[in-house]
Scaffold this motif. Structure first.
Motif, PDB file in Angstrom:
ATOM      1  N   CYS A  64      11.901  29.704 -27.039  1.00 26.69           N
ATOM      2  CA  CYS A  64      13.161  29.156 -26.504  1.00 26.69           C
ATOM      3  C   CYS A  64      14.336  29.359 -27.449  1.00 26.69           C
ATOM      4  O   CYS A  64      15.422  28.830 -27.195  1.00 26.69           O
ATOM      5  CB  CYS A  64      13.012  27.667 -26.202  1.00 26.69           C
ATOM      6  SG  CYS A  64      12.024  27.325 -24.739  1.00 26.69           S
ATOM      7  N   ALA A  65      14.146  30.108 -28.524  1.00 26.71           N
ATOM      8  CA  ALA A  65      15.242  30.323 -29.475  1.00 26.71           C
ATOM      9  C   ALA A  65      16.452  30.963 -28.801  1.00 26.71           C
ATOM     10  O   ALA A  65      17.601  30.592 -29.057  1.00 26.71           O
ATOM     11  CB  ALA A  65      14.755  31.185 -30.638  1.00 26.71           C
ATOM     12  N   ASP A  66      16.219  31.927 -27.926  1.00 27.72           N
ATOM     13  CA  ASP A  66      17.334  32.590 -27.246  1.00 27.72           C
ATOM     14  C   ASP A  66      18.058  31.649 -26.296  1.00 27.72           C
ATOM     15  O   ASP A  66      19.279  31.729 -26.129  1.00 27.72           O
ATOM     16  CB  ASP A  66      16.832  33.816 -26.478  1.00 27.72           C
ATOM     17  CG  ASP A  66      15.877  33.453 -25.345  1.00 27.72           C
ATOM     18  OD1 ASP A  66      14.867  32.753 -25.620  1.00 27.72           O
ATOM     19  OD2 ASP A  66      16.135  33.839 -24.185  1.00 27.72           O
ATOM     20  N   ILE A  67      17.302  30.727 -25.659  1.00 28.50           N
ATOM     21  CA  ILE A  67      17.915  29.756 -24.745  1.00 28.50           C
ATOM     22  C   ILE A  67      18.840  28.818 -25.505  1.00 28.50           C
ATOM     23  O   ILE A  67      19.963  28.534 -25.070  1.00 28.50           O
ATOM     24  CB  ILE A  67      16.824  28.957 -24.002  1.00 28.50           C
ATOM     25  CG1 ILE A  67      16.058  29.879 -23.053  1.00 28.50           C
ATOM     26  CG2 ILE A  67      17.435  27.784 -23.234  1.00 28.50           C
ATOM     27  CD1 ILE A  67      14.861  29.229 -22.393  1.00 28.50           C
ATOM     28  N   ILE A  68      18.389  28.357 -26.668  1.00 29.68           N
ATOM     29  CA  ILE A  68      19.213  27.470 -27.485  1.00 29.68           C
ATOM     30  C   ILE A  68      20.514  28.169 -27.853  1.00 29.68           C
ATOM     31  O   ILE A  68      21.605  27.575 -27.781  1.00 29.68           O
ATOM     32  CB  ILE A  68      18.440  27.032 -28.747  1.00 29.68           C
ATOM     33  CG1 ILE A  68      17.236  26.175 -28.356  1.00 29.68           C
ATOM     34  CG2 ILE A  68      19.352  26.249 -29.691  1.00 29.68           C
ATOM     35  CD1 ILE A  68      16.313  25.847 -29.505  1.00 29.68           C
ATOM     36  N   GLU A  69      20.432  29.418 -28.234  1.00 32.94           N
ATOM     37  CA  GLU A  69      21.639  30.164 -28.601  1.00 32.94           C
ATOM     38  C   GLU A  69      22.580  30.298 -27.412  1.00 32.94           C
ATOM     39  O   GLU A  69      23.805  30.190 -27.554  1.00 32.94           O
ATOM     40  CB  GLU A  69      21.264  31.540 -29.148  1.00 32.94           C
ATOM     41  CG  GLU A  69      20.507  31.506 -30.465  1.00 32.94           C
ATOM     42  CD  GLU A  69      21.262  30.761 -31.551  1.00 32.94           C
ATOM     43  OE1 GLU A  69      22.487  30.984 -31.699  1.00 32.94           O
ATOM     44  OE2 GLU A  69      20.637  29.947 -32.256  1.00 32.94           O
ATOM     45  N   ARG A  70      22.046  30.528 -26.242  1.00 31.61           N
ATOM     46  CA  ARG A  70      22.879  30.698 -25.042  1.00 31.61           C
ATOM     47  C   ARG A  70      23.575  29.400 -24.645  1.00 31.61           C
ATOM     48  O   ARG A  70      24.631  29.426 -24.019  1.00 31.61           O
ATOM     49  CB  ARG A  70      22.028  31.195 -23.870  1.00 31.61           C
ATOM     50  CG  ARG A  70      21.533  32.603 -24.010  1.00 31.61           C
ATOM     51  CD  ARG A  70      20.755  33.041 -22.783  1.00 31.61           C
ATOM     52  NE  ARG A  70      21.589  33.096 -21.592  1.00 31.61           N
ATOM     53  CZ  ARG A  70      21.159  33.495 -20.395  1.00 31.61           C
ATOM     54  NH1 ARG A  70      19.900  33.874 -20.255  1.00 31.61           N
ATOM     55  NH2 ARG A  70      21.966  33.525 -19.365  1.00 31.61           N
ATOM     56  N   CYS A  71      22.933  28.277 -24.964  1.00 32.11           N
ATOM     57  CA  CYS A  71      23.448  26.974 -24.512  1.00 32.11           C
ATOM     58  C   CYS A  71      24.484  26.365 -25.452  1.00 32.11           C
ATOM     59  O   CYS A  71      24.970  25.249 -25.207  1.00 32.11           O
ATOM     60  CB  CYS A  71      22.289  25.997 -24.332  1.00 32.11           C
ATOM     61  SG  CYS A  71      21.222  26.386 -22.929  1.00 32.11           S
ATOM     62  N   GLY A  72      24.810  27.021 -26.544  1.00 33.76           N
ATOM     63  CA  GLY A  72      25.835  26.502 -27.443  1.00 33.76           C
ATOM     64  C   GLY A  72      25.390  25.267 -28.195  1.00 33.76           C
ATOM     65  O   GLY A  72      24.266  25.188 -28.673  1.00 33.76           O
ATOM     66  N   SER A 118      10.450  25.142 -17.723  1.00 32.12           N
ATOM     67  CA  SER A 118       9.853  26.364 -18.264  1.00 32.12           C
ATOM     68  C   SER A 118      10.949  27.322 -18.726  1.00 32.12           C
ATOM     69  O   SER A 118      12.039  27.403 -18.117  1.00 32.12           O
ATOM     70  CB  SER A 118       8.927  27.078 -17.282  1.00 32.12           C
ATOM     71  OG  SER A 118       9.635  27.939 -16.426  1.00 32.12           O
ATOM     72  N   PRO A 119      10.686  28.062 -19.804  1.00 35.55           N
ATOM     73  CA  PRO A 119      11.689  28.999 -20.325  1.00 35.55           C
ATOM     74  C   PRO A 119      12.162  30.029 -19.294  1.00 35.55           C
ATOM     75  O   PRO A 119      13.358  30.296 -19.184  1.00 35.55           O
ATOM     76  CB  PRO A 119      10.959  29.679 -21.489  1.00 35.55           C
ATOM     77  CG  PRO A 119       9.973  28.651 -21.951  1.00 35.55           C
ATOM     78  CD  PRO A 119       9.513  27.966 -20.695  1.00 35.55           C
ATOM     79  N   LYS A 120      11.233  30.592 -18.521  1.00 31.99           N
ATOM     80  CA  LYS A 120      11.612  31.609 -17.532  1.00 31.99           C
ATOM     81  C   LYS A 120      12.587  31.043 -16.502  1.00 31.99           C
ATOM     82  O   LYS A 120      13.607  31.670 -16.179  1.00 31.99           O
ATOM     83  CB  LYS A 120      10.364  32.145 -16.830  1.00 31.99           C
ATOM     84  CG  LYS A 120      10.667  33.103 -15.684  1.00 31.99           C
ATOM     85  CD  LYS A 120       9.382  33.598 -15.036  1.00 31.99           C
ATOM     86  CE  LYS A 120       9.675  34.389 -13.764  1.00 31.99           C
ATOM     87  NZ  LYS A 120      10.524  35.567 -13.979  1.00 31.99           N
ATOM     88  N   VAL A 121      12.284  29.867 -15.986  1.00 29.99           N
ATOM     89  CA  VAL A 121      13.129  29.261 -14.953  1.00 29.99           C
ATOM     90  C   VAL A 121      14.482  28.865 -15.542  1.00 29.99           C
ATOM     91  O   VAL A 121      15.530  29.042 -14.897  1.00 29.99           O
ATOM     92  CB  VAL A 121      12.408  28.050 -14.329  1.00 29.99           C
ATOM     93  CG1 VAL A 121      13.354  27.242 -13.452  1.00 29.99           C
ATOM     94  CG2 VAL A 121      11.210  28.523 -13.502  1.00 29.99           C
ATOM     95  N   ILE A 122      14.503  28.344 -16.759  1.00 28.31           N
ATOM     96  CA  ILE A 122      15.764  27.979 -17.401  1.00 28.31           C
ATOM     97  C   ILE A 122      16.636  29.206 -17.579  1.00 28.31           C
ATOM     98  O   ILE A 122      17.848  29.188 -17.310  1.00 28.31           O
ATOM     99  CB  ILE A 122      15.506  27.266 -18.742  1.00 28.31           C
ATOM    100  CG1 ILE A 122      14.827  25.918 -18.517  1.00 28.31           C
ATOM    101  CG2 ILE A 122      16.822  27.064 -19.510  1.00 28.31           C
ATOM    102  CD1 ILE A 122      14.293  25.265 -19.773  1.00 28.31           C
ATOM    103  N   ARG A 123      16.056  30.303 -18.022  1.00 31.31           N
ATOM    104  CA  ARG A 123      16.834  31.543 -18.181  1.00 31.31           C
ATOM    105  C   ARG A 123      17.412  32.006 -16.846  1.00 31.31           C
ATOM    106  O   ARG A 123      18.555  32.467 -16.777  1.00 31.31           O
ATOM    107  CB  ARG A 123      15.956  32.641 -18.778  1.00 31.31           C
ATOM    108  CG  ARG A 123      15.580  32.423 -20.230  1.00 31.31           C
ATOM    109  CD  ARG A 123      14.872  33.647 -20.809  1.00 31.31           C
ATOM    110  NE  ARG A 123      14.302  33.341 -22.119  1.00 31.31           N
ATOM    111  CZ  ARG A 123      13.028  33.027 -22.326  1.00 31.31           C
ATOM    112  NH1 ARG A 123      12.169  33.013 -21.309  1.00 31.31           N
ATOM    113  NH2 ARG A 123      12.598  32.737 -23.536  1.00 31.31           N
TER     114      ARG A 123
END
Length: 272
Positions: A69-77, A41-46
């Motif tokens: 999840c766009a922000d997660i992708i950016e954070r993960c390089g 889930s996005p919340k848990v991944i963040r």
């Protein structure tokens, strides 16, 4: 730069972390020193990213890439971001991804108990608790109600198993935790050596009320919980400084260990 990979081969080896249902196998993944786990889930991944866990790859429903999840992708390089339709992902994982996002992440080396308990005043201790749902719920309550850390005996289930992570809503990443090197009753001696008074949650006649002011006045208190069925070992109870019980009505003799932990954390926390 985003590294989006459309899934075409469900048997591809790079997808094994998401298809392998053996979490013990993921723990011993030879490619990573301490193994891997799956956050869902996005919340848990963040929350995991905020807590410093390192991502390996993402598996996302296609609509999540430019969505939540766009922000997660950016954070993960530039890690691989595998994607497909909801139907394909259900076929791949064996279940419907209601949250649309999975992340394979590196485990970290576990600290020794003394290193996370040095400044702690209230800690949760789990003895031989195997139920992953209970572990996740206990962690969530401990974090929410101001306990400082959790320590488990070696036979407890792992807090980074997927169900525990999901039930905890990611608090397993926020609350410091580790394992004792030995089980009952030796771990209680270790707690005493670290300056903790120990309170066993147990169904006995020789208990003190959980509202007893002596408990709240203890500078360093370890609250110890046992298994759902058998509870704590007798040797553990005997080694503790207190045996405490939650008052009950209507002939009910006990609560589920996760529910009991929430009551205990609320009553014994120094933050309320």
């Amino acid at each position: 730069m985003r590294n989006i990979i459309e899934i075409s081969d469900l048997s591809a080896p790079e997808l094994v972390p998401f298809t392998n249902t053996s979490e013990l196998t993921l723990m011993s993944c030879p490619e990573y020193e301490h193994g891997i786990f799956i956050a869902e889930s996005p919340k848990v991944i963040r929350t995991a990213l905020d807590s410093g866990y390192i991502p390996i790859s993402l598996l996302l429903e296609r609509k999540y890439i430019n969505g939540q999840c766009a922000d997660i992708i950016e954070r993960c390089g530039n890690i691989p971001v595998y994607t497909a339709s909801s139907q394909t992902l259900t076929e791949l994982t064996g279940f419907k991804m209601t949250q649309g996002a999975l992340c394979a992440m590196r485990r970290r080396a576990l600290p020794v108990p003394a290193s996370i308990l040095a400044g702690a005043e209230r800690i949760a201790v789990l003895e031989d608790v195997l139920n992953q749902t209970n572990i996740g719920a206990i962690f969530r309550s401990a974090a929410a109600l101001g306990f400082d850390a959790a320590v488990m005996t070696p036979s407890c289930s792992d807090p980074l198993f997927r169900r525990s992570i999901r039930v905890s809503m990611g608090t397993v990443f926020q609350l410091p935790w580790t394992y004792f090197s030995s089980g009952a009753p030796n771990y209680i001696n270790e707690l005493h050596d670290l300056g903790f008074s120990c309170a066993a949650m147990a169904l006995r006649n020789d208990t003190v009320d959980i509202r007893d002011p002596r408990l709240r006045s203890e500078k360093k208190l370890a609250v110890i919980f046992g298994t759902e069925g058998n509870g704590l070992k007798e040797s553990s109870v005997a080694a503790c400084d207190y045996t405490i019980k939650i008052p009950m009505m209507h002939g009910v003799d006990s609560l589920n260990v996760a529910a009991a932990s929430a009551v205990a954390f609320w009553e014994l926390s120094k933050n309320f």
